[in-house]
Design a protein around this motif. Structure first.
Motif, PDB file in Angstrom:
ATOM      1  N   SER A  90       0.864  -1.181   0.000  1.00 39.69           N
ATOM      2  CA  SER A  90       0.000   0.000   0.000  1.00 39.69           C
ATOM      3  C   SER A  90       0.902   1.233   0.000  1.00 39.69           C
ATOM      4  N   GLY A  91       1.090   1.814  -1.151  1.00 43.68           N
ATOM      5  CA  GLY A  91       2.002   2.935  -1.294  1.00 43.68           C
ATOM      6  C   GLY A  91       3.404   2.459  -1.623  1.00 43.68           C
ATOM      7  N   TRP A  92       4.234   3.403  -2.072  1.00 43.86           N
ATOM      8  CA  TRP A  92       5.602   3.028  -2.421  1.00 43.86           C
ATOM      9  C   TRP A  92       6.642   4.063  -1.977  1.00 43.86           C
ATOM     10  N   SER A  93       6.214   5.257  -1.651  1.00 45.66           N
ATOM     11  CA  SER A  93       7.183   6.324  -1.378  1.00 45.66           C
ATOM     12  C   SER A  93       7.323   6.558   0.125  1.00 45.66           C
ATOM     13  N   TYR A  94       8.176   5.765   0.761  1.00 46.85           N
ATOM     14  CA  TYR A  94       8.420   5.879   2.197  1.00 46.85           C
ATOM     15  C   TYR A  94       9.918   6.071   2.436  1.00 46.85           C
ATOM     16  N   LEU A 121      14.059  -1.450   0.448  1.00 49.63           N
ATOM     17  CA  LEU A 121      13.687  -1.554  -0.957  1.00 49.63           C
ATOM     18  C   LEU A 121      14.524  -0.631  -1.829  1.00 49.63           C
ATOM     19  N   TYR A 122      14.852   0.533  -1.284  1.00 48.31           N
ATOM     20  CA  TYR A 122      15.555   1.542  -2.067  1.00 48.31           C
ATOM     21  C   TYR A 122      17.004   1.692  -1.631  1.00 48.31           C
ATOM     22  N   PRO A 123      17.904   1.860  -2.583  1.00 48.16           N
ATOM     23  CA  PRO A 123      19.301   2.092  -2.224  1.00 48.16           C
ATOM     24  C   PRO A 123      19.480   3.457  -1.570  1.00 48.16           C
ATOM     25  N   PRO A 124      20.505   3.618  -0.750  1.00 52.54           N
ATOM     26  CA  PRO A 124      20.726   4.898  -0.066  1.00 52.54           C
ATOM     27  C   PRO A 124      20.836   6.058  -1.057  1.00 52.54           C
ATOM     28  N   GLY A 125      20.157   7.149  -0.721  1.00 54.35           N
ATOM     29  CA  GLY A 125      20.264   8.356  -1.525  1.00 54.35           C
ATOM     30  C   GLY A 125      19.418   8.371  -2.779  1.00 54.35           C
ATOM     31  N   LEU A 126      18.562   7.364  -2.983  1.00 53.38           N
ATOM     32  CA  LEU A 126      17.717   7.355  -4.184  1.00 53.38           C
ATOM     33  C   LEU A 126      16.726   8.513  -4.111  1.00 53.38           C
ATOM     34  N   PRO A 127      16.680   9.382  -5.115  1.00 55.78           N
ATOM     35  CA  PRO A 127      15.717  10.494  -5.097  1.00 55.78           C
ATOM     36  C   PRO A 127      14.282   9.985  -5.051  1.00 55.78           C
ATOM     37  N   ALA A 128      13.421  10.727  -4.363  1.00 59.61           N
ATOM     38  CA  ALA A 128      12.021  10.307  -4.200  1.00 59.61           C
ATOM     39  C   ALA A 128      11.334  10.087  -5.541  1.00 59.61           C
ATOM     40  N   ASP A 144      12.433   8.841  -8.098  1.00 60.62           N
ATOM     41  CA  ASP A 144      12.872   7.604  -8.766  1.00 60.62           C
ATOM     42  C   ASP A 144      12.376   6.347  -8.053  1.00 60.62           C
ATOM     43  N   ARG A 145      11.637   6.528  -6.965  1.00 62.35           N
ATOM     44  CA  ARG A 145      11.223   5.359  -6.186  1.00 62.35           C
ATOM     45  C   ARG A 145      10.258   4.457  -6.954  1.00 62.35           C
ATOM     46  N   LEU A 146       9.323   5.040  -7.692  1.00 64.06           N
ATOM     47  CA  LEU A 146       8.355   4.225  -8.416  1.00 64.06           C
ATOM     48  C   LEU A 146       9.054   3.348  -9.441  1.00 64.06           C
ATOM     49  N   GLN A 147      10.001   3.910 -10.154  1.00 69.09           N
ATOM     50  CA  GLN A 147      10.727   3.133 -11.152  1.00 69.09           C
ATOM     51  C   GLN A 147      11.443   1.956 -10.501  1.00 69.09           C
ATOM     52  N   HIS A 148      11.988   2.179  -9.301  1.00 65.48           N
ATOM     53  CA  HIS A 148      12.669   1.100  -8.594  1.00 65.48           C
ATOM     54  C   HIS A 148      11.647   0.087  -8.079  1.00 65.48           C
ATOM     55  N   TYR A 149      10.511   0.561  -7.583  1.00 64.32           N
ATOM     56  CA  TYR A 149       9.474  -0.321  -7.056  1.00 64.32           C
ATOM     57  C   TYR A 149       8.993  -1.306  -8.123  1.00 64.32           C
ATOM     58  N   VAL A 150       8.723  -0.820  -9.326  1.00 63.67           N
ATOM     59  CA  VAL A 150       8.154  -1.677 -10.364  1.00 63.67           C
ATOM     60  C   VAL A 150       9.144  -2.724 -10.861  1.00 63.67           C
ATOM     61  N   SER A 151      10.414  -2.554 -10.524  1.00 65.82           N
ATOM     62  CA  SER A 151      11.389  -3.585 -10.886  1.00 65.82           C
ATOM     63  C   SER A 151      11.297  -4.776  -9.935  1.00 65.82           C
ATOM     64  N   ARG A 152      10.584  -4.600  -8.820  1.00 65.62           N
ATOM     65  CA  ARG A 152      10.463  -5.636  -7.790  1.00 65.62           C
ATOM     66  C   ARG A 152       9.051  -6.208  -7.697  1.00 65.62           C
ATOM     67  N   PHE A 153       8.034  -5.357  -7.898  1.00 63.14           N
ATOM     68  CA  PHE A 153       6.642  -5.781  -7.744  1.00 63.14           C
ATOM     69  C   PHE A 153       5.834  -5.455  -9.003  1.00 63.14           C
ATOM     70  N   GLY A 154       4.744  -6.219  -9.175  1.00 61.18           N
ATOM     71  CA  GLY A 154       3.907  -6.037 -10.350  1.00 61.18           C
ATOM     72  C   GLY A 154       2.596  -5.334 -10.072  1.00 61.18           C
ATOM     73  N   THR A 155       2.414  -4.857  -8.838  1.00 64.54           N
ATOM     74  CA  THR A 155       1.193  -4.139  -8.488  1.00 64.54           C
ATOM     75  C   THR A 155       1.462  -3.241  -7.293  1.00 64.54           C
ATOM     76  N   VAL A 156       0.627  -2.218  -7.143  1.00 65.91           N
ATOM     77  CA  VAL A 156       0.717  -1.321  -5.992  1.00 65.91           C
ATOM     78  C   VAL A 156      -0.673  -0.754  -5.717  1.00 65.91           C
ATOM     79  N   GLU A 157      -0.895  -0.398  -4.468  1.00 61.28           N
ATOM     80  CA  GLU A 157      -2.131   0.285  -4.076  1.00 61.28           C
ATOM     81  C   GLU A 157      -1.772   1.737  -3.773  1.00 61.28           C
ATOM     82  N   LEU A 158      -2.312   2.647  -4.560  1.00 63.50           N
ATOM     83  CA  LEU A 158      -2.071   4.075  -4.356  1.00 63.50           C
ATOM     84  C   LEU A 158      -2.938   4.569  -3.203  1.00 63.50           C
TER      85      LEU A 158
END
Length: 243
Positions: free
Chosen positions: A8-12, A19-26, A28-42
């Motif tokens: 539920s959500g992706w930008s934390y 999930l995110y490497p250190p220093g990843l800009p906010a 760019d989080r969605l692009q990184h998320y979709v490389s790991r999961f195939g769905t999200v709840e906004l």
């Protein structure tokens, strides 16, 4: 049938190093998320409904096969409490159209103080365009009634199955798809704790049963603290053979 497991959500911020490497800009989080999961709840849409252009942008940016569920705005669910939904539904439908083939399910979470009102729910579901999949999350116990489940079935709307503190875990499938929100295993606080492997195996067995019955399944973890949602979603996917 398709099984969709995500969060539920992706930008934390606290998902850094989970999930995110250190220093990843906010941004760019969605692009990184979709490389790991195939769905999200906004979930941010509950507090501020996005512009049409945002949905169009997500449609372009999300990969093929990705499914985005969206939480309905609180203006509709907690402000108007589903009364006179036509104006909101027109706006939602317009955005749903922009999301195109990336759209999954519209989540309608009712406030905990809203008691059972079959006529109001029936009017709302009748007004929802037929091409929008909808699930309803009931927080007041009065909605736990066979007539309510029958009403949902008539509209092919899903009863939102919940797991979380002080919430009833009722395994009812009222639509061609099943929608599950996992708010955490802590019995005292919502959104707290991490599900054990035993808990997740139990959910994996239930999901297999629904899938075998011909239903698509959407399951989202909402225990975001400490990155628990990410770890639990990964484990459930692994238990279901998703790697």
């Amino acid at each position: 049938m398709a099984v969709h497991i995500g969060t539920s959500g992706w930008s934390y911020d606290h998902w850094e190093n989970v999930l995110y490497p250190p220093g990843l800009p906010a941004q760019d989080r969605l692009q990184h998320y979709v490389s790991r999961f195939g769905t999200v709840e906004l979930n941010a849409s509950f507090y501020r409904w996005p512009r049409d252009t945002s949905f169009a942008s997500w449609r372009r940016r999300l990969p093929d096969g990705f499914a985005m569920s969206v939480k309905a705005p609180r203006g509709l669910t907690h402000g108007k409490k589903l009364y006179g939904p036509e104006v909101w539904l027109e706006r939602i439908a317009r955005c749903w159209h922009e999301l195109g083939d990336k759209r999954a399910v519209l989540l309608v979470q009712l406030p905990p103080q809203l008691q059972r009102d079959d006529a109001r729910l029936d009017h709302f579901l009748a007004a929802v365009p037929w091409w929008i999949r909808v699930t309803v999350e009931f927080r007041h116990p009065s909605w736990d009634h066979p007539d309510v489940y029958a009403l949902l079935e008539r509209h092919q709307a899903a009863y939102c199955i919940m797991s979380g503190a002080q919430l009833p875990c009722i395994l009812r499938a009222t639509a061609p798809f099943v929608y599950i929100r996992l708010h955490g295993p802590d019995h005292q606080h919502l959104y707290g704790g991490s599900y054990s492997d035993t808990d997740l195996q139990w959910w994996a067995d239930r999901i297999r049963e629904w899938s075998a019955a011909g239903k698509d399944v959407y399951a989202y973890f909402n225990n975001d603290g400490g990155g628990n949602a990410v770890r639990n979603a990964d484990t459930l996917r692994w238990l279901l053979g998703g790697g």
